[in-house]
Design an enzyme around this catalytic site. Structure first.
Site, PDB file in Angstrom:
ATOM      1  N   GLU A  18     100.033  24.367  53.148  1.00 40.20           N
ATOM      2  CA  GLU A  18     100.605  25.289  54.300  1.00 40.20           C
ATOM      3  C   GLU A  18     100.774  26.347  53.766  1.00 40.20           C
ATOM      4  OE1 GLU A  18     102.838  27.647  56.851  1.00 40.20           O
ATOM      5  OE2 GLU A  18     103.899  26.951  55.502  1.00 40.20           O
ATOM      6  N   ASP A  73     103.734  20.689  50.727  1.00 36.94           N
ATOM      7  CA  ASP A  73     103.461  21.501  49.375  1.00 36.94           C
ATOM      8  C   ASP A  73     105.057  22.648  49.835  1.00 36.94           C
ATOM      9  OD1 ASP A  73     102.145  22.826  52.182  1.00 36.94           O
ATOM     10  OD2 ASP A  73     101.373  24.591  50.752  1.00 36.94           O
TER      11      ASP A  73
END
Ligand SMILES: [Zn+2]
Length: 436
Positions: free
Chosen positions: A189, A124
């Site tokens: 994350e 991400d």
């Protein structure tokens, strides 16, 4: 033992090499071949960076679709390298169009399966932010002067690409890594890891106590910083309620913005109340910074009745988060009394520091050797301000080290990855994969 006059030329040790491979000297040849192979991948690696950038994996809570498309692309890449086992662990997420957040665990067999060397990166990215600050489209990466620019290029694609191509080099050279290798590509994350490594650790027993876990999601410019400890993290939201009134009659209202401003000043005393230093950390002190500010009234001639701001605190492990919160409560009560406002404090995030990874842990020593061999520098174990996912491993009692050679452009406009860092970090991983 080789007799020195019978050793072929490419096996001859240069000065310092025997420090790197004291026992099995022939490995130097393996390492040299892998280094050459990684160098030959340069264009492919840049190409992969550009492709990854074109698939923005932004969390649904930040207005994106999640990582499903990026994961599908990466799975195709991984399938073309000789991994023995590729698992996808899907964390349910009804806000993502795919209804899940993917986490990939790819395993590659080494000579010895008693431990796995893991490199974990996240798929991400954060949103690009103010587009006018970018010199190009953040999702159409561009290459200039040895750098790849685009959102996600440094955080965390640089080392994602580096770790994948390190293994590709082993695969194409036909060299087996010393131990099993695990490439973990995780989701979520940037927004807390609940649907990322947190979920994986709860669902899977892939990680073992004796494993080496490298998380290349923090580092410094010369690649010497090996992060092993973190400060506690405390994010607070302060909502101050006064009474709205017309700007010409402030006496009829209670100015919440003024009260909140005094509170901000009061909170600055936290630096004096918690002054201890710890040289392992950079910076060596606890920090208490007012950050985000929500808009109050849209027009100038209104006394604001409501004000919201946030405080970002990074607290050295020697203090508890609770003792800090207690002081903050007292300060807020003082302001409430003085200005006749109501202040509510909400915890946006609270992450007490995880137990540090020892500065002499196996993963730290392996990284030090590799950094020395590739970058000719001495790695150093340090503590930082918190927020890396390695803490989640440490809380689960695994030893994990954060390391990467980065220019720290993460989350900024014109984020970039230095191509030499991507290649160099790949060689560092390869070196660790070869170590006994
Ligand atoms: Zn990151």
């Amino acid at each position: 033992m080789y007799e020195i006059n019978k050793v072929p030329k490419d096996l001859l040790l240069k000065q310092g090499d025997d420090m790197i491979f004291p026992k099995r000297r022939y490995k130097m040849r393996d390492f040299n071949n892998i280094v050459k192979r990684i160098d030959s991948f340069q264009d492919e690696m840049i190409d992969m960076q550009i492709k990854l950038c074109s698939i923005p994996a932004i969390a649904p809570t930040s207005g994106g679709e999640g990582e499903a498309k990026k994961a599908d692309f990466l799975l195709d890449v991984l399938k073309n390298i000789g991994f023995d086992k590729i698992d996808v662990i899907k964390a349910p997420d009804m806000d993502a169009p795919s209804n899940y957040r993917p986490n990939i665990l790819a395993r590659y067999k080494g000579k010895n399966s008693s431990r796995t060397i893991w490199v974990m990166t996240h798929m991400d990215i954060v949103p690009p932010g103010e587009l006018s600050l970018w010199n190009g489209d953040p999702f159409k990466a561009w290459v200039k002067e040895g750098k790849v620019f685009g959102r996600g290029t440094e955080d965390n694609q640089q080392d994602m690409v580096a770790s994948i191509f390190a293994l590709k080099a082993f695969d194409e050279e036909g060299i087996a890594p010393q131990y099993d290798i695990g490439i973990a590509l995780v989701a979520d994350e940037e927004t807390g890891s609940e649907k990322g490594i947190d979920y994986v650790l709860a669902q899977s027993d892939a990680f073992r106590q004796q494993d080496l876990i490298i998380v290349p999601d923090a580092g410094n410019e010369d690649g010497t910083m090996i992060e092993v400890a973190e400060k506690s993290l405390l994010w607070l939201k302060f909502e101050t309620l006064g009474k709205q009134a017309h700007g010409s009659t402030p006496e009829k209202g209670i100015n919440s913005f003024r009260a909140a401003s005094f509170l901000v000043t009061e909170l600055n005393k936290l630096y004096k109340l918690f002054p201890e230093k710890d040289p392992l950390f950079e910076p060596p002190i606890s920090t208490f910074e007012p950050t985000k500010k929500e808009p109050n009234v849209p027009n100038v001639n209104t006394i604001p009745g409501e004000d919201i701001f946030y405080l970002d605190s990074r607290i050295l492990p020697k203090y508890t988060v609770e003792e800090v919160e207690e002081k903050i409560q007292k300060m807020s009560q003082k302001i409430e009394k003085k200005f006749k406002v109501k202040i509510t404090i909400e915890e946006e995030q609270k992450a007490p520091a995880a137990p540090p990874t020892p500065a002499d842990a196996a993963v730290v020593q392996a990284l030090k050797k590799a950094i020395k061999a590739v970058y000719k520098k001495e790695g150093q174990a340090v503590g930082i301000g918190g927020g890396t996912v390695a803490a989640l491993f440490r809380n689960a009692n695994f030893e994990a080290a954060c390391w990467a050679k980065v220019d720290e452009t993460a989350h900024q406009p014109n984020e970039y990855c230095i191509v030499d860092n991507m290649l160099g970090d790949s060689k560092v991983f390869a070196h660790v994969f070869l170590q006994e």
